[in-house]
Design a protein around this motif. Structure first.
Motif, PDB file in Angstrom:
ATOM      1  N   SER A  97       7.003 -21.689   4.533  1.00  0.00           N
ATOM      2  CA  SER A  97       7.728 -20.690   3.754  1.00  0.00           C
ATOM      3  C   SER A  97       8.997 -20.281   4.486  1.00  0.00           C
ATOM      4  CB  SER A  97       6.846 -19.455   3.526  1.00  0.00           C
ATOM      5  OG  SER A  97       6.658 -18.766   4.753  1.00  0.00           O
ATOM      6  N   ILE A  98       9.901 -19.618   3.781  1.00  0.00           N
ATOM      7  CA  ILE A  98      11.140 -19.131   4.402  1.00  0.00           C
ATOM      8  C   ILE A  98      10.803 -18.194   5.558  1.00  0.00           C
ATOM      9  CG2 ILE A  98      13.352 -17.974   4.018  1.00  0.00           C
ATOM     10  CD1 ILE A  98      12.956 -20.582   2.391  1.00  0.00           C
ATOM     11  N   SER A  99       9.824 -17.336   5.331  1.00  0.00           N
ATOM     12  CA  SER A  99       9.419 -16.384   6.370  1.00  0.00           C
ATOM     13  C   SER A  99       8.873 -17.103   7.596  1.00  0.00           C
ATOM     14  CB  SER A  99       8.369 -15.405   5.836  1.00  0.00           C
ATOM     15  OG  SER A  99       8.925 -14.597   4.832  1.00  0.00           O
ATOM     16  N   GLU A 100       8.073 -18.140   7.368  1.00  0.00           N
ATOM     17  CA  GLU A 100       7.500 -18.893   8.492  1.00  0.00           C
ATOM     18  C   GLU A 100       8.588 -19.603   9.293  1.00  0.00           C
ATOM     19  OE1 GLU A 100       3.031 -20.083   6.877  1.00  0.00           O
ATOM     20  OE2 GLU A 100       4.794 -21.213   6.161  1.00  0.00           O
ATOM     21  N   ILE A 101       9.567 -20.171   8.592  1.00  0.00           N
ATOM     22  CA  ILE A 101      10.679 -20.845   9.284  1.00  0.00           C
ATOM     23  C   ILE A 101      11.491 -19.829  10.082  1.00  0.00           C
ATOM     24  CG2 ILE A 101      12.850 -22.094   8.949  1.00  0.00           C
ATOM     25  CD1 ILE A 101      11.506 -23.462   6.513  1.00  0.00           C
ATOM     26  N   ALA A 102      11.773 -18.688   9.452  1.00  0.00           N
ATOM     27  CA  ALA A 102      12.520 -17.633  10.147  1.00  0.00           C
ATOM     28  C   ALA A 102      11.783 -17.201  11.412  1.00  0.00           C
ATOM     29  CB  ALA A 102      12.732 -16.443   9.214  1.00  0.00           C
ATOM     30  N   TYR A 103      10.455 -17.053  11.289  1.00  0.00           N
ATOM     31  CA  TYR A 103       9.634 -16.621  12.411  1.00  0.00           C
ATOM     32  C   TYR A 103       9.642 -17.660  13.526  1.00  0.00           C
ATOM     33  CZ  TYR A 103       5.622 -14.556  14.840  1.00  0.00           C
ATOM     34  OH  TYR A 103       4.807 -13.975  15.774  1.00  0.00           O
ATOM     35  N   GLU A 104       9.610 -18.945  13.134  1.00  0.00           N
ATOM     36  CA  GLU A 104       9.645 -20.013  14.139  1.00  0.00           C
ATOM     37  C   GLU A 104      10.922 -19.980  14.966  1.00  0.00           C
ATOM     38  OE1 GLU A 104       8.913 -24.000  13.180  1.00  0.00           O
ATOM     39  OE2 GLU A 104       6.844 -23.678  12.512  1.00  0.00           O
TER      40      GLU A 104
END
Length: 303
Positions: free
Chosen positions: A267-274
């Motif tokens: 997800s966008i959130s997961e990529i941002a978090y990574e």
């Protein structure tokens, strides 16, 4: 005995500098041109901090320690020190130091345009190993300006004196900026090696899976890894690529983000978090500012 950890000596005034270095009293308390061959050096010198600006051309200095690093000199160079920077000079007895120093207290600049603009000259933040190397012709230009400053403050001071001296200092700083740009270009091979190392450094950084704990690499982190000062690196990159260090970091981040958006189901959130973003909105804003698309719009363009 190694006195590297000795507390630095702070020199608050130009008069104090003259006295410490065995020079006669300055003609003006806030500005001085010093013949470097006349400067007295003490054995086992401590590191020094000035409360004033110093612009110098020196030959015959065997070693200079600036910050935490040490550099060797085998020819004359020009360098710039701003107030509150720590440096240390070591003189080898086999050398005969020569050159000049222009010392300018910030109070001399008060109520002039230079009081503000002097802070815009980034080379006052460069390390000594990123100093300005001058051709014989360039050194002649600089020394002629210094001679004009010296002649003016040795004359009878009148209401025009300060503005004339300020004008000469501005001229000196403008030529310095021009010659630094020339240096970036003429040392193209060395500087393109820095570009290659920067590219590899950022690629390796974003390829490691612990971006979450590290966050985005800082400009300071990148500069230290490349063994240059942060201000010098950004100046160099602007001349060579039109982008500063922060922009290069963002470009590499966007490149990796595009890869994840197009090849994974994260997800966008997961990529941002990574990539170390606490909030996905900040990541989305940065992505859109660089690509004119939101992360979601970019992903949808692949479906």
């Amino acid at each position: 005995m190694n006195n590297q950890n000795t507390k630095p000596i702070r020199i608050k005034t130009i008069t104090e500098f003259h006295k410490l270095r065995g020079l006669s009293k300055p003609k003006h308390p806030l500005i001085s041109v010093v013949d470097y061959s006349q400067v007295r050096h003490l054995p086992n010198e401590s590191a020094t901090i000035f409360d004033f600006y110093s612009v110098s051309i020196k030959q015959g200095v065997s070693k200079m320690i600036y910050g935490q690093q040490q550099y060797d000199f085998d020819e004359g160079i020009m360098y710039f020190i701003a107030p509150n920077q720590t440096f240390k000079v070591e003189i080898d007895k086999a050398y005969k130091p020569s050159g000049w120093m222009l010392l300018v207290h910030p109070d001399f600049l008060w109520n002039t345009r230079l009081a503000k603009t002097i802070k815009e000259y980034e080379y006052f933040g460069y390390s000594v190993n990123e100093a300005l190397w001058l051709s014989e012709k360039e050194e002649g230009i600089m020394s002629a300006i210094i001679a004009n400053i010296q002649e003016e403050y040795h004359s009878n001071i009148d209401k025009f004196s300060k503005n004339i001296i300020i004008s000469h200092i501005e001229n000196l700083l403008s030529y310095s900026e021009r010659f630094y740009n020339r240096q970036f270009i003429t040392r193209e091979r060395t500087h393109h090696q820095i570009l290659e190392r920067l590219e590899k450094l950022l690629t390796d950084y974003f390829n490691v899976d612990d971006s979450i704990s590290k966050g985005l690499p800082t400009v300071q982190y990148v500069a230290e890894k490349l063994n240059v000062s942060a201000s010098y690196l950004s100046s160099l990159l602007r001349v060579l690529t039109g982008q500063n260090t922060q922009q290069h970091i963002h470009e590499k981040l966007i490149e990796r983000a595009k890869e994840k958006l197009s090849t994974t189901d994260l997800s966008i959130s997961e990529i941002a978090y990574e990539f170390g973003f606490e909030h996905s909105q900040a990541f989305s804003r940065l992505f859109k500012s660089k690509t004119n698309q939101s992360p979601l719009e970019f992903r949808q363009s692949f479906n």
